[in-house]
Scaffold this active site. Structure first.
Site, PDB file in Angstrom:
ATOM      1  N   CYS A 175      -6.608   0.821   1.666  1.00 38.84           N
ATOM      2  CA  CYS A 175      -5.240   1.289   1.613  1.00 38.84           C
ATOM      3  C   CYS A 175      -5.856   3.363   1.317  1.00 38.84           C
ATOM      4  CB  CYS A 175      -4.498   1.238   0.553  1.00 38.84           C
ATOM      5  SG  CYS A 175      -3.494  -0.386   0.518  1.00 38.84           S
ATOM      6  N   HIS A 179      -4.921   7.315   1.452  1.00 40.79           N
ATOM      7  CA  HIS A 179      -4.515   7.647   0.172  1.00 40.79           C
ATOM      8  C   HIS A 179      -4.823   8.137  -1.025  1.00 40.79           C
ATOM      9  CE1 HIS A 179      -0.185   6.881   1.758  1.00 40.79           C
ATOM     10  NE2 HIS A 179      -0.645   5.673   2.359  1.00 40.79           N
ATOM     11  N   ARG A 223       8.244  -2.006   3.258  1.00 47.77           N
ATOM     12  CA  ARG A 223       7.295  -0.507   2.946  1.00 47.77           C
ATOM     13  C   ARG A 223       5.581  -0.985   3.109  1.00 47.77           C
ATOM     14  NH1 ARG A 223       5.301   3.740   5.806  1.00 47.77           N
ATOM     15  NH2 ARG A 223       4.464   2.344   6.274  1.00 47.77           N
ATOM     16  N   CYS A 227       2.989  -1.332   5.976  1.00 49.71           N
ATOM     17  CA  CYS A 227       0.798  -0.570   5.922  1.00 49.71           C
ATOM     18  C   CYS A 227       0.318  -1.870   6.418  1.00 49.71           C
ATOM     19  CB  CYS A 227       1.093  -0.450   4.699  1.00 49.71           C
ATOM     20  SG  CYS A 227       1.666   1.078   3.884  1.00 49.71           S
TER      21      CYS A 227
END
Lengths: 266, 200
Positions: A175, A179, A223, A227
């Site tokens: 992630c 991010h 979502r 991802c």
């Protein structure tokens, strides 16, 4: 019939909204979202969810009015803002979707396996999404307020944080690959920096959302699933620990910031 | 005083033990929370050495980074007879633009995109380029085509971790994301003077 009316209304809203937005040369779509906020098509899903909450369904022919989302049976206002949370009756940390799934199983007799093994936007999993729209709609304007005091919440948060940085899969992504910095984009899409409280709230608090590009209502489970697809991992199981851990991390990190449930996305 | 001295290492030991316990739990969860789907098999959930070393907010110490980078460099397949040319920049453009491939909805592992534009600016006329990686506009025009830079670029495309163990960039050749022929096309897209990457 009702479904058809909803679909038609959504299509109409999207068509009306699109031309002005496309004229914009901006790479972010904030104006687009603002324009849609007054008439967010997610409201149609909220209405569907509200009806589902009070409709007797399933093998037990029961409503969800005895469902406890953490603030007591049938208390929906403000509940989403405090989730995920630890539930003593299941001895588990649950997000909104896994809690709804538990209520549907326990109260209505709708087996969780049907939802876990189902597909997004279909069957009982689509019903969960409509219920999510209704429940988050009852936390509009509320700050994210997740209670991390319970040891199982602490552990979920810690596991979520570790997972956030866990690089794996065919492209070595975590992630954090996308991010963990301010002001970055993939193509034209702005990426929240989830390592900051504000960014975590931006990520956590703008889903579930209505997606204009495909006229679909996406929950946070949906979502996260997408991802991971783009991260090139194997497929995450609906409501599995990894999804709860990441949700607890994002919500906990974003504590105190306002959420914009349900959101509108490109 | 003596007690405090005794307790300090114990506390340190306990927190280290708890951290590694948590790491083990996370590694287990990264398997148990997933299922195989199509080409996205469960072995994707198990980390290799590089992934494991680069899974925290801070990167490993310099010696570890160097050791990892040397091991990754050894995986690079260099082109035969040191010939890096022969690619077609137009094919390279298609590969740079496409972000497709290797997800559980993709059918075959062939014809993947390179996804370059997800993170890099390349053709100055392309406005929707990502910003996670550095801009590559004017790549060949600015850097020239010395053997050193051409070789580095091939190596970077093949295995980005050979030059920075914790780079965000996927290992295109090593990870079988792109074929050798595709990498040759991307090389042309970066170096060919006729490529839009090198136009002003």
């Amino acid at each position: 019939m009702r479904q058809k009316i909803i679909a038609a209304a959504i299509a109409a809203a999207a068509v009306v909204a699109a031309p002005q937005a496309l004229a914009s040369e901006e790479l972010n779509f904030d104006a687009y979202r603002q324009m849609l906020a007054d008439g967010n098509p997610a409201e149609l899903f909220e209405m569907e969810g509200e009806e589902l909450w009070t409709t007797a369904r399933g093998p037990k022919n029961a409503t969800l009015e005895k469902c406890d989302l953490g603030l007591g049976a049938n208390v929906v206002v403000g509940a989403a803002a405090q989730m995920p949370r630890y539930f003593a009756d299941t001895d588990k940390v649950q997000d909104l979707e896994s809690r709804l799934m538990h209520c549907m199983d326990a109260l209505q007799g709708i087996p969780s396996a049907e939802i876990i093994n189902g597909s997004f936007l279909k069957g009982e999993r689509a019903k969960v999404a409509a219920l999510v729209a209704y429940v988050v709609g009852q936390s509009k304007g509320k700050p994210i307020q997740v209670d991390l005091a319970h040891p199982k919440m602490k552990e979920m948060y810690a596991m979520g944080e570790k997972t956030f940085y866990y690089r794996t899969g065919a492209m070595d992504f975590a992630c954090s690959s996308c991010h963990s910095q301010d002001g970055k984009r993939i193509r034209a899409t702005s990426l929240p920096n989830i390592t900051t409280s504000k960014g975590a709230a931006e990520g956590w608090g703008s889903w579930p959302a209505y997606r204009v590009s495909n006229s679909q209502f996406w929950t946070m489970q949906h979502r996260l699933w997408d991802c991971f697809r783009q991260q090139r991992t194997a497929e995450p199981v609906f409501g599995s620990d990894v999804t709860i851990a990441l949700s607890t991390f994002m919500a906990g990190k974003g504590n105190g910031h306002e959420a914009v449930w349900p959101g509108v996305k490109r | 005083m003596k007690k405090a001295l005794l307790l300090a290492p114990l506390a340190l030991f306990a927190s280290v033990a708890m951290a590694s316990d948590l790491d083990a739990k996370v590694a287990e969860m990264m398997k148990s929370s997933f299922k195989a789907n199509g080409i996205a098999s469960l072995d994707r959930q198990v980390q290799d050495e590089v992934q494991k070393a680069c899974s925290s907010p801070t990167q490993p110490d310099a010696a570890t980074m160097k050791r990892l980078e040397e091991a990754q460099l050894a995986t690079v397949k260099w082109p035969e007879a040191g010939n890096y040319t022969g690619g077609d920049w137009q094919e390279g453009a298609r590969i740079a633009i496409s972000g497709r491939g290797l997800t559980w909805t993709d059918k075959t592992p062939d014809n993947n995109g390179g996804g370059c534009y997800n993170c890099h600016a390349m053709d100055p006329k392309e406005v929707s380029a990502g910003t996670i990686g550095p801009s590559l506009e004017g790549y060949g025009r600015i850097r020239g085509n010395s053997e050193e830079i051409v070789k580095y670029t091939w190596g970077k495309l093949w295995n980005a971790k050979a030059y920075n163990a914790c780079s965000d960039m996927p290992r295109n050749g090593f990870g079988k994301i792109l074929t050798e022929t595709q990498i040759r096309h991307v090389m042309a897209y970066l170096f060919d003077p006729a490529s839009p990457v090198n136009k002003q």
